[in-house]
Design an enzyme around this catalytic site. Structure first.
Site: not given
Length: 188
Positions: A69, A65, A161
């Site tokens: 950011r 993943e 999640k």
């Protein structure tokens, strides 16, 4: 067709085909996640992606993943997806690369164009989940309550999640929240 908040448009011409493709991608993503390890990385420089993908693949990690950011995160995601494809074409293992910290419909669109195999978000945002489904990409939205779990299930999410897992009680919370629904929540 759906149009996101920045005017990008994604269309599905063959709904049944899109649903079948989504189901296949969800199954592949679930297999990677079932292995128990999803590497979560922040790549500041796209040129580091190839080495990161190869190192994780050599270590047996089959899912990465790339968090969105940093200013160059989409370029890094694209480079990581390219590196995973090159590895598979050379006879290496299959490594799925996805985008994390997906917060908007625009990020869904850009991550899919970069090659993301799956998307992860810290929360459950209905327009973001809808954009991911329309694009045929598995979405793992973050959930923290039974109401959010139920909302995710109603939206068609097959994977969720627990976030922030440690703050919510870690593995015990994971088991307790998932049990009534027959779910295994992804603990990231």
């Amino acid at each position: 067709c759906i149009r996101d908040s920045v005017g990008s448009e994604m269309c599905i011409r063959d709904r049944a085909g899109a649903e079948a493709a989504l189901a296949a991608r969800e199954e592949a993503t679930a297999e990677v996640l079932a292995a128990g390890v999803l590497a979560v990385v922040t790549l500041h420089a796209p040129e580091h992606a190839r080495g990161v993908v190869r190192a994780f693949a050599a270590g047996g990690v089959r899912g990465i993943e790339v968090m969105l950011r940093t200013p160059r995160a989409l370029l890094a995601l694209s480079a990581a997806c390219d590196a995973a494809a090159e590895l598979a074409q050379a006879g290496g293992p299959t490594v799925l690369v996805g985008a994390g910290t997906v917060l908007s419909e625009a990020q869904v669109h850009h991550a899919v164009r970069a090659g993301a195999s799956f998307l992860v978000a810290p929360g459950l945002c209905v327009p973001v989940v809808a954009a991911a489904r329309a694009a045929g990409v598995p979405m793992l939205p973050g959930v923290a309550t039974p109401s959010e779990i139920e909302a995710g299930l109603r939206l068609g999410c097959r994977m969720l999640k627990l976030f922030p897992a440690a703050t919510l009680g870690g593995p015990a919370a994971l088991a307790a929240l998932g049990a009534p629904y027959g779910l295994s929540l992804i603990h990231i």
